[in-house]
Design a protein around this motif. Structure first.
Motif, short mmCIF file in Angstrom:
data_model
loop_
_atom_site.label_atom_id
_atom_site.label_comp_id
_atom_site.label_asym_id
_atom_site.label_seq_id
_atom_site.Cartn_x
_atom_site.Cartn_y
_atom_site.Cartn_z
N THR A 227 5.67 -0.32 -0.06
CA THR A 227 4.99 0.83 -0.68
C THR A 227 4.77 0.70 -2.17
O THR A 227 4.17 1.58 -2.78
N ILE B 275 4.78 -3.96 5.79
CA ILE B 275 4.21 -3.01 4.84
C ILE B 275 5.28 -2.59 3.84
O ILE B 275 6.39 -2.19 4.22
N GLN C 101 -1.87 3.01 5.09
CA GLN C 101 -0.86 2.27 5.86
C GLN C 101 -1.13 2.40 7.37
O GLN C 101 -1.06 1.41 8.11
N GLU D 45 0.85 -1.19 0.00
CA GLU D 45 0.00 0.00 0.00
C GLU D 45 0.89 1.24 0.00
O GLU D 45 1.80 1.35 0.82
#
Length: 732
Positions: free
Chosen positions: A513, A511, A495, A489
């Protein structure tokens, strides 16, 4: 002329035409037969004439021989006279045979007598010549008897010839007449055949032309139907959004109220609101599902999956409901049933969820069981039997044939007592048939019901092992390390939201990007699930799933995340190989349920704090804190963090959109508008700014107008700055 009667008119015309054709053919055949008969008669008359001439010739030859013998006194002249007399008799006999009739009877009698007399006279002359000499024979010849006999014979033959000549003339006339008639009828027959062929050709060409018109009309109708389907899908998508938004608001506030100190009566009211809202949301989902199935948009997307994992997820999903009603929920599987299968796990889950939900709904005591058995297996092909059995109210045998019909339940009282739309079993049946399966029901009223579902699958392959993880990823957080989730994300607010949601359930996550980082992370480490945003810089979600399935051959479950509201977006994601689709803004319970379904593991308890210090917005403001409050579950720190993130990110997003509009970079405009939609959705600005963002999100070279785009941007900037000011006021 009515279309139903035209076939009778055509049949009548056909019968009339056939009758006329038969009449023409009969008349033509009749004249041809007359022509043939006339020719035969003419041939016979010519034969009679020939026989008469032969008779005259034979008699003249006989007379000549007798006279020559007497005059020359040479018997050589009478050589073969007996044969000549025999020929005369034969000719006479033939004439009698072919000429005798009522009109010639008398002439033939006279002719027979005269010919016999003539033959006798010639014999007498010869006898006189041999016995008395030449002078006596000549005297006998000169007494004119022979001459008179010859003249009489000639006269009779002439009469016969005249009579036959009239017959010849009549026959010739008959032949001419029959020939003319045959020619005329033949011409009429040819004309009729040509006319019939022409009419048949015109009829066939007219039918072909009409068929072409019908085909064109059908194509036009199909195109119109396709357009109407698109309009219907768009309408359903819009209605879904318009209905779900206030419905989610109702459910969100009900959920928040549940977490507040309430008396028993208030809690009862809140529970009723939440239950009614959930039922209404279920009705909306059923209507959308049945519409999608009937429009052909529901497709089977096979992939390898763990059957026992799916069954475990269904068990964990319904265990709380079963415990609430004090029911025993059992899930069993025969040992010979394979675990890793290849098929549509989403549709299987939907079928099991629908049937299990019904079983628990209509059962007040006893048990609900799910059993899976193997019917047969041939190589990699296997057919399984899923039996969902309960000890509930049962179904009357007379009603069992109609329970799969739309908006139909076994009894009218069922809807009033238990709720529902009557669409659940219709959807189940169509989903089963969509997978080439079969569903049947067995039930005894008052004792319970058993739904039996047969579905075909092939043996699947376990997910490929990406390799041994050498070290614990630095960016992994959380305490529950048995569920590892990778999040791709690029939006910072998303996020932050996902950090909050995943941490609340003690999930281990990482996570990244963009899509490239996601693919690299999947190559290095093992994950149970991938949450994948569709719109990302460099490598978007569509590219990631294609490379993941086709190049890396990974079977990791993938859940798409997108703010796109188009009706076909979910189908596009599923067709490319994603397992499920979750729209933005993300609903916490929906996300948690999908994680349990696709990991086959139970999530930990919710550890989010509830300090009852939630930020509230004043009436009349642009910002709505409803969604954040629903997600935060009373965690004011999370709400403050999200507002701070919004204040920091909105100027950056607006700057990217302005630059893209000024440079005319259409892909950048679309990406920036999509990014802004996600940013503003967390604080309830959809109704205010989506009308300006959606045209920019779908802008093309044909409809791009720089001046109008800048005007939209100016309005967006004004609204965004007001929202930023309101967010700052809330923080202060």
């Amino acid at each position: 002329m009515q279309p139903k009667k035209i076939k009778y008119y055509l049949l009548g015309l056909f019968l009339i035409g056939m009758a006329l054709f038969i009449v023409l053919h009969v008349n033509s055949a009749k004249n041809i037969r007359q022509l043939i008969s006339g020719n035969e008669q003419l041939l016979q008359e010519l034969n009679v004439k020939n026989e008469i001439q032969k008779l005259q010739t034979s008699m003249a030859r006989t007379d000549s021989k007798v006279r020559g013998t007497v005059i020359a006194q040479d018997s050589l002249h009478i050589t073969g006279i007996e044969a000549d007399i025999a020929v005369i008799k034969a000719d006479l006999k033939e004439i009698n045979k072919i000429v005798r009739n009522d009109s010639t009877e008398k002439l033939l009698t006279q002719l027979n007598y005269l010919v016999d007399e003539k033959n006798s006279f010639n014999v007498q002359v010869l006898d006189t010549f041999y016995t008395q000499g030449k002078w006596a024979a000549e005297k006998l010849i000169n007494n004119q008897k022979g001459k008179r006999l010859g003249e009489a014979i000639t006269g009779i033959l002439h009469q016969l010839d005249s009579t036959r000549q009239s017959e010849v003339n009549r026959t010739t006339h008959l032949i001419d007449t029959s020939g003319q008639k045959a020619l005329s009828w033949g011409a009429i027959l040819v004309f009729f055949a040509c006319l019939t062929s022409l009419l048949a050709f015109l009829y066939i060409t007219s039918r072909i032309h009409r068929q072409e018109q019908l085909i064109d009309e059908l194509d036009e109708s199909r195109e119109q139907e396709r357009k109407l389907t698109v309009v219907k899908d768009q309408f359903l998508a819009n209605m879904s959004h318009e209905i779900r938004t206030p419905m989610n608001s109702v459910l969100g506030f009900a959920h928040l109220l549940k977490n507040q100190p309430l008396n028993s009566k208030s809690r009862e009211y809140v529970t009723a609101i939440d239950s009614a809202g959930q039922n209404l949301l279920e009705i909306i989902n059923d209507i959308l599902d049945i519409s999608k199935i009937e429009s052909g948009m529901m497709r089977i997307e096979p992939s390898s999956f763990s059957l026992r994992g799916v069954l475990h997820a269904v068990y964990m999903l319904f265990q709380p409901k079963a415990d609430e009603k004090h029911l025993s929920l059992q899930v069993t599987t025969d040992e010979q049933v394979p675990d890793i299968l290849y098929g549509d796990v989403t549709r299987l889950t939907q079928v099991l969820v629908n049937l299990t939900s019904n079983a628990i709904k209509f059962t007040d005591e006893g048990l609900v069981s799910i059993h899976v058995g193997k019917i047969w297996q041939d190589g990699n092909a296997v057919r399984l039997l899923f039996t969902i059995k309960d000890t509930g109210i049962g179904i009357d045998p007379a009603k069992q044939g109609s329970i799969f019909d739309r908006f139909n339940q076994a009894e009218a009282a069922t809807t009033r007592k238990y709720g529902g739309t009557g669409l659940g079993l219709t959807i189940v049946k169509q989903l089963v048939e969509l997978q080439n399966g079969f569903i049947a029901v067995e039930s005894i009223p008052g004792e319970g019901t058993a739904f039996k579902v047969e579905l075909p699958y092939t043996l699947g392959e376990p997910a490929a092992d990406p390799g041994t993880v050498e070290e614990q990823p630095v960016l992994l957080n959380g305490l529950q390390q048995d569920i590892r989730i990778l999040v791709a994300e690029d939006n910072k607010m998303n996020q932050q939201l996902l950090r909050h949601l995943l941490s609340n359930r003690q999930l281990s996550y990482r996570i990244v990007t963009n899509g490239e980082e996601a693919l690299l992370a999947l190559q290095k480490h093992n994950y149970d699930l991938l949450l994948l945003d569709i719109q990302m810089p460099n490598v978007d979600g569509y590219t990631v799933i294609q490379r993941l399935r086709q190049e890396q051959h990974s079977n990791i479950p993938v859940i798409a995340m997108t703010a796109h509201a188009m009706a076909g977006e979910k189908d596009k994601c599923l067709q490319l190989g994603m397992n499920e689709y979750i729209p933005k803004p993300i609903r916490a319970e929906e996300l948690y349920q999908l994680i349990e379904v696709y990991t086959g593991k139970t999530l930990g308890p919710d550890i989010s704090g509830n300090d009852n210090g939630a930020i509230l917005s004043d009436n009349g403001q642009l910002i709505s804190m409803q969604y954040l409050q629903e997600l935060s579950n009373g965690n004011s720190q999370f709400e403050q963090t999200m507002l701070q993130q919004f204040i920091a990110q909105i100027p950056e997003d607006l700057g990217q959109l302005k630059t893209a509009i000024e440079t005319g970079d259409l892909p950048a405009i679309r990406a920036a508008a999509h990014h802004l939609k996600t940013t503003v959705s967390f604080i309830g600005l959809e109704a205010h700014v989506y009308p300006f963002l959606e045209p920019l999100e779908h802008v093309t070279e044909e409809n791009f107008a720089p001046i109008e785009a800048m005007e939209s941007f100016a309005t967006l900037r004004q609204l965004a700055m007001q929202a930023v000011q309101e967010a700052m006021n809330l923080l202060l």
